[in-house]
Enzyme design. Structure first.
Site, PDB file in Angstrom:
ATOM      1  N   LYS A   1       2.722  -2.535   7.515  1.00 50.24           N
ATOM      2  CA  LYS A   1       2.767  -2.384   6.051  1.00 50.24           C
ATOM      3  C   LYS A   1       4.612  -1.761   6.287  1.00 50.24           C
ATOM      4  O   LYS A   1       5.269  -2.401   5.096  1.00 50.24           O
ATOM      5  CB  LYS A   1       1.990  -1.676   5.365  1.00 50.24           C
ATOM      6  CG  LYS A   1       0.555  -2.105   4.934  1.00 50.24           C
ATOM      7  CD  LYS A   1       0.853  -2.974   3.687  1.00 50.24           C
ATOM      8  CE  LYS A   1      -0.153  -4.005   3.850  1.00 50.24           C
ATOM      9  NZ  LYS A   1      -0.799  -5.221   2.724  1.00 50.24           N
TER      10      LYS A   1
ATOM     11  N   TYR B   1      -1.544  -0.765  11.101  1.00 48.79           N
ATOM     12  CA  TYR B   1      -1.530  -1.216   9.295  1.00 48.79           C
ATOM     13  C   TYR B   1      -0.499  -1.080   8.663  1.00 48.79           C
ATOM     14  O   TYR B   1      -0.376  -1.541   7.875  1.00 48.79           O
ATOM     15  CB  TYR B   1      -3.404  -0.953   9.047  1.00 48.79           C
ATOM     16  CG  TYR B   1      -3.270  -1.474   7.418  1.00 48.79           C
ATOM     17  CD1 TYR B   1      -3.502  -2.978   7.096  1.00 48.79           C
ATOM     18  CD2 TYR B   1      -2.624  -0.063   6.629  1.00 48.79           C
ATOM     19  CE1 TYR B   1      -3.586  -3.018   5.276  1.00 48.79           C
ATOM     20  CE2 TYR B   1      -3.153  -0.587   4.943  1.00 48.79           C
ATOM     21  CZ  TYR B   1      -3.374  -1.424   4.867  1.00 48.79           C
ATOM     22  OH  TYR B   1      -3.756  -2.005   3.179  1.00 48.79           O
TER      23      TYR B   1
ATOM     24  N   SER C   1       0.814  -1.287  -0.039  1.00 51.53           N
ATOM     25  CA  SER C   1      -0.056   0.144  -0.376  1.00 51.53           C
ATOM     26  C   SER C   1       1.153   1.458   0.093  1.00 51.53           C
ATOM     27  O   SER C   1       2.575   1.251   0.392  1.00 51.53           O
ATOM     28  CB  SER C   1      -0.390  -0.150   0.537  1.00 51.53           C
ATOM     29  OG  SER C   1      -1.732   0.935   1.474  1.00 51.53           O
TER      30      SER C   1
ATOM     31  N   THR D   1     -13.371  -2.223  -1.660  1.00 54.42           N
ATOM     32  CA  THR D   1     -13.468  -4.167  -1.215  1.00 54.42           C
ATOM     33  C   THR D   1     -14.574  -4.033  -0.044  1.00 54.42           C
ATOM     34  O   THR D   1     -15.058  -2.823   0.269  1.00 54.42           O
ATOM     35  CB  THR D   1     -11.945  -4.352  -1.042  1.00 54.42           C
ATOM     36  OG1 THR D   1     -11.840  -3.145   0.311  1.00 54.42           O
ATOM     37  CG2 THR D   1     -11.200  -4.015  -1.903  1.00 54.42           C
TER      38      THR D   1
END
Length: 346
Positions: free
Chosen positions: A161, A157, A144, A194
């Site tokens: 990453k 998150y 990402s 999504t």
């Protein structure tokens, strides 16, 4: 007849029951690949199997939690036992929590890290064992723009990453040291439509949303397919991802201030978020299949551009070199002019 036509190529995809993983499974199936589907949700996995078969591929359902290293290793072994090869492994599983750091529990931090970071580690290790023995293979990490620039309300998150990038940098150097034929590719995504925005744990007052511009998962999947075959070191998808990464590299303190002002409202709609279940510890698609897409289809873009950061960096270095040369040349000319002026005054 080529080897790939006699023996269809095999890809294993984690996070395959929904979102980007699901759309990527569909894309590879359309090109005749055998597709191993790794996820927790049984209904989502069966839906993904049906998608693959409708598009002409062959599917294998592999129920597993990517946070469980033994389960991931067993999924890889099952694929090898049945199909005899793994040409490509794509780590796409993720989890997140939308909340300020002060409101995230240790268990929530641990779970996001186990899925989003360690899930990539375990998938990579499982694939690598077999690829090193077979003497070929490609491992793709779905990353990402947030692997380069952390944003408010998604600290676990973003940290996962970032960690994945460091892990892959280290592994890539090890593979080069060993002259390994196994290839590593990182693909860093923009905002995608999504189901995760209705599944992720949300402690904010309003429903979660991706920060525009938003892209259809099918567009992302097409770019992943192309990148997986070519296997460059990295690919950045969409101008928005490139802008976020380069802006932070150029002016991180300024980006801090912009995000402080805009990222809270930018990640939430104006619709209150009801108390609802989430997928942090249990799958949301175990009983009901939700497909690849979320609720932002009308705002999503059908195409996405792919950028090779190596080329962007080379271009930036060339520009910087020209600017530096220009500055030095100007200073030299001014110095010569001043020397000549002083000489003429004598």
């Amino acid at each position: 007849m080529s080897d790939s036509s006699r023996h269809p190529r095999v890809v294993v995809i984690t996070g395959a029951s929904a979102g980007v993983g699901r759309a990527t499974a569909q894309e590879f199936a359309a090109h005749g690949w055998r597709v191993g589907l790794v996820a927790r949700g049984r209904a989502g996995l069966e839906g993904a199997r049906a998608d693959v078969e409708r598009r002409g591929g062959t599917a294998m359902v592999l129920p597993a939690d990517v946070a469980d290293a033994e389960a991931v290793a067993q999924a890889a072994q099952t694929v090898m036992d049945r199909w005899g090869r793994i040409d490509l492994w794509i780590n796409a599983a993720m989890a997140t929590v939308l909340a300020p750091v002060s409101e995230i529990t240790p268990d929530e931090f641990r779970r996001v890290t186990e899925v989003t970071y360690l899930g990539q580690v375990y998938g990579t290790q499982a694939a690598l064992r077999h690829m090193q023995r077979q003497g070929r293979g490609t491992i793709v990490s779905i990353g990402s723009a947030l692997a380069y620039r952390g944003i408010p309300l998604q600290a676990p998150y973003c940290a996962a990453k970032f960690a994945t990038r460091g892990f892959l940098d280290a592994l890539r150097a090890e593979l080069l040291h060993e002259n390994s034929p196994v290839r590593l590719t990182e693909i860093h995504l923009p905002a995608v439509n999504t189901p995760q925005f209705d599944w992720a744990r949300n402690k904010m007052p309003y429903k979660a949303q991706p920060v525009p511009p938003i892209h259809h998962p099918e567009a992302i999947a097409r770019a992943i397919y192309r990148a997986a075959l070519e296997a460059p070191r990295e690919v950045w998808l969409a101008g928005s991802a490139v802008q976020a990464i380069l802006a932070d590299a150029a002016a991180p303190a300024l980006v801090d201030k912009v995000l402080a002002r805009q990222a809270y409202s930018g990640q939430q709609t104006e619709e209150p978020d009801d108390d609802r279940p989430d997928n942090l510890f249990e799958p949301m698609d175990d009983q009901v299949d939700h497909g690849a897409s979320g609720r932002f289809g009308e705002a999503a873009r059908p195409h996405v551009s792919a950028y090779r950061p190596a080329r962007l960096r080379a271009g930036a270095a060339a520009i910087a070199g020209l600017v530096t040369y220009g500055v030095v040349r100007t200073l030299f000319d001014l110095k010569e002019k001043d020397r000549n002026t002083r000489s003429s005054q004598r």
